[in-house]
Design a protein around this motif. Structure first.
Motif, PDB file in Angstrom:
ATOM      1  N   ARG A  39      14.186   6.380  -8.183  1.00  5.92           N
ATOM      2  CA  ARG A  39      12.942   5.945  -7.568  1.00  5.92           C
ATOM      3  C   ARG A  39      12.837   6.517  -6.156  1.00  5.92           C
ATOM      4  NH1 ARG A  39      10.283  -0.080  -7.252  1.00  5.92           N
ATOM      5  NH2 ARG A  39       9.118   0.221  -5.316  1.00  5.92           N
ATOM      6  N   VAL A  40      11.724   7.231  -5.888  1.00  3.38           N
ATOM      7  CA  VAL A  40      11.540   7.896  -4.598  1.00  3.38           C
ATOM      8  C   VAL A  40      10.162   7.530  -4.059  1.00  3.38           C
ATOM      9  CG1 VAL A  40      11.460  10.093  -3.364  1.00  3.38           C
ATOM     10  CG2 VAL A  40      12.984   9.823  -5.332  1.00  3.38           C
ATOM     11  N   GLU A  41      10.103   6.981  -2.865  1.00  6.21           N
ATOM     12  CA  GLU A  41       8.820   6.674  -2.235  1.00  6.21           C
ATOM     13  C   GLU A  41       8.213   7.960  -1.680  1.00  6.21           C
ATOM     14  OE1 GLU A  41       7.083   3.925   1.411  1.00  6.21           O
ATOM     15  OE2 GLU A  41       8.879   3.279   0.320  1.00  6.21           O
ATOM     16  N   VAL A  42       6.894   8.132  -1.874  1.00  8.86           N
ATOM     17  CA  VAL A  42       6.231   9.368  -1.465  1.00  8.86           C
ATOM     18  C   VAL A  42       5.039   9.040  -0.587  1.00  8.86           C
ATOM     19  CG1 VAL A  42       6.943  10.672  -3.505  1.00  8.86           C
ATOM     20  CG2 VAL A  42       4.810   9.378  -3.559  1.00  8.86           C
ATOM     21  N   ARG A  43       4.652  10.042   0.212  1.00  2.00           N
ATOM     22  CA  ARG A  43       3.438   9.966   1.027  1.00  2.00           C
ATOM     23  C   ARG A  43       2.510  11.064   0.544  1.00  2.00           C
ATOM     24  NH1 ARG A  43       2.090  11.809   6.291  1.00  2.00           N
ATOM     25  NH2 ARG A  43       4.176  12.716   6.489  1.00  2.00           N
ATOM     26  N   THR A  44       1.277  10.692   0.185  1.00  2.00           N
ATOM     27  CA  THR A  44       0.358  11.624  -0.452  1.00  2.00           C
ATOM     28  C   THR A  44      -0.731  12.089   0.512  1.00  2.00           C
ATOM     29  OG1 THR A  44      -1.021   9.818  -1.272  1.00  2.00           O
ATOM     30  CG2 THR A  44       0.764  10.580  -2.703  1.00  2.00           C
TER      31      THR A  44
ATOM     32  N   ASN B  28       0.822  -1.213   0.000  1.00  2.00           N
ATOM     33  CA  ASN B  28       0.000   0.000   0.000  1.00  2.00           C
ATOM     34  C   ASN B  28       0.852   1.259   0.000  1.00  2.00           C
ATOM     35  OD1 ASN B  28      -2.473   1.292  -0.124  1.00  2.00           O
ATOM     36  ND2 ASN B  28      -2.671   1.449   2.104  1.00  2.00           N
ATOM     37  N   THR B  29       1.959   1.212  -0.727  1.00  3.23           N
ATOM     38  CA  THR B  29       2.847   2.373  -0.845  1.00  3.23           C
ATOM     39  C   THR B  29       2.853   2.852  -2.287  1.00  3.23           C
ATOM     40  OG1 THR B  29       4.769   0.965  -1.250  1.00  3.23           O
ATOM     41  CG2 THR B  29       4.299   1.582   1.048  1.00  3.23           C
ATOM     42  N   GLN B  30       3.409   4.045  -2.492  1.00  2.00           N
ATOM     43  CA  GLN B  30       3.508   4.640  -3.820  1.00  2.00           C
ATOM     44  C   GLN B  30       4.875   5.280  -3.980  1.00  2.00           C
ATOM     45  OE1 GLN B  30      -0.555   6.458  -5.174  1.00  2.00           O
ATOM     46  NE2 GLN B  30      -0.346   6.952  -3.027  1.00  2.00           N
TER      47      GLN B  30
END
Length: 388
Positions: free
Chosen positions: A338-343, A324-326
């Motif tokens: 590639r960078v993981e983000v929190r929306t 459940n990540t983006q």
């Protein structure tokens, strides 16, 4: 005779041999170049040396381009903008004031003083009943009042000269008060024979006509104050600590498609609906041109707070990942990172990024499926799309 048969038989055998030799010669395989036999034995079709060398070089060149060349992508520059935290709901429009006019007494309608659907002023007479009896009663009450006033003045004069007792004066005063009350009662009965507008508004479509006999309490006409409308809507109870009177509400309706109207929260019901666990709110919506009407279905957008400098990226830049990540691909020095983000909030195909990228950075919006972390990238025709 036997020698002839042997001759024919010999000739036939020679002909068959010649025919077999010709068939073998016509169907034999072509001669192979040096090394061709070994290639054919290995199961590879032999080609001319020049053509084979060119084809091998072309294939090798194509393979090298697909493996080592940059990936063509579309990008977007991350920007910031003001964003309103809001919540959507559905509601209905209600008249600021609404009443169904009904008579207090039974009677026959004598006159109707309005036209259906027109605006009326407060206190204006809308319907008159036959009031001949009530007018006669008022006239009688006034005559009794005149007589009582004369008797009281005479009693005062006689009492001042000690010709009558105090009780006679009190009796005359009492009769005067009764006569005055009789006049007030007759006036009240006569006033009930007229239906007046309790407030300024627009009358509806009447269901009675002159000459109709109407019973007390029967509905005759509705009156609506629609210069200002009320907007009733509900929100989940989890917004209880975030709503308050005075907040701005944006109203949209299919009746006037594409238009937006501003309203203000006026009241919050102190009782939470136990069935739906919802708050009931009421907003006030000015309607000076009377374009909206009570009962219309509306969509409500309640603005809870305004925030400035919110980092936004297009929805197309987000790539879902397990857990459940983006993440997004950020372009730096010609390579994808590639960078993981929190929306956060989504609005108009844009997404708020709470953590992961900063304003001014470039992210990939198309071509992510061909990318990997650290891959070289090349911008598609058109360059980098700027932030809003």
């Amino acid at each position: 005779m036997p020698s002839s048969r042997r001759f024919v038989l010999s000739l036939s055998l020679v002909g068959l041999a010649a025919l077999g030799a010709y068939a073998w010669y016509a169907n034999r395989p072509p001669a192979l170049p040096p090394g061709g036999a070994r290639a054919q034995a290995a199961g590879v079709q032999a080609v001319p040396p020049a053509a084979g060398t060119a084809g091998a070089k072309g294939a090798a060149g194509a393979a090298g381009g697909s493996q080592g060349g940059p990936v063509v992508v579309e990008t977007h520059t991350v920007g910031v903008r003001a964003l309103a935290d809001d919540v959507g709901a559905v509601g209905s429009l209600v008249s600021n004031e609404s009443v169904v006019l009904r008579p207090e007494v039974s009677g026959r309608i004598e006159a109707i003083r309005f036209r259906d659907g027109e605006a009326v002023r407060r206190g204006e007479v809308l319907i008159e009943f036959d009031a001949a009896v009530q007018r006669a009663e008022l006239q009688q009450a006034r005559a009794s009042l005149t007589l009582a006033e004369s008797n009281f003045r005479r009693s005062q004069d006689l009492f001042s000269r000690s010709f009558v007792s105090r009780s006679s004066l009190d009796n005359a005063r009492s009769q005067l008060e009764v006569a005055r009350a009789g006049v007030a009662l007759a006036q009240a009965r006569l006033a009930r024979m007229q239906i007046r507008a309790p407030f300024a508004g627009v009358v509806g479509i009447r269901s009675v006509s002159p000459g109709d006999f109407v019973k007390d309490g029967e509905a005759m006409i509705n009156l609506e104050d629609i210069a200002t409308l009320k907007v009733d809507f509900r929100l989940p109870e989890l917004y209880l600590d975030r709503v308050r009177p005075g907040q701005t509400v944006e109203i949209a309706s299919d009746v006037l498609a594409g238009e937006r109207f501003a309203a203000t929260v006026e009241a919050i019901d102190p009782l939470v609906d136990a069935q739906g666990r919802a708050l009931r709110l009421r907003a006030s919506l000015p309607n000076p041109e009377l374009r909206l009407r009570p009962g219309v279905f509306v969509r409500v957008r309640l603005i809870l707070a305004e925030r400035a400098d919110v980092v936004m990226v297009p929805e197309a830049a987000l790539v879902p990942a397990p857990g459940n990540t983006q993440f997004v691909y950020r372009v730096a020095e010609g390579k994808a990172q590639r960078v993981e983000v929190r929306t956060g909030t989504r609005r108009d195909a844009m997404v708020e990024v709470v953590e992961g990228v900063q304003a001014g950075e470039v992210v990939v919006t198309a071509g992510q499926l061909k990318l990997r972390d650290g891959a070289a990238v090349k911008l598609a025709a058109g360059g980098v799309a700027r932030a809003d």
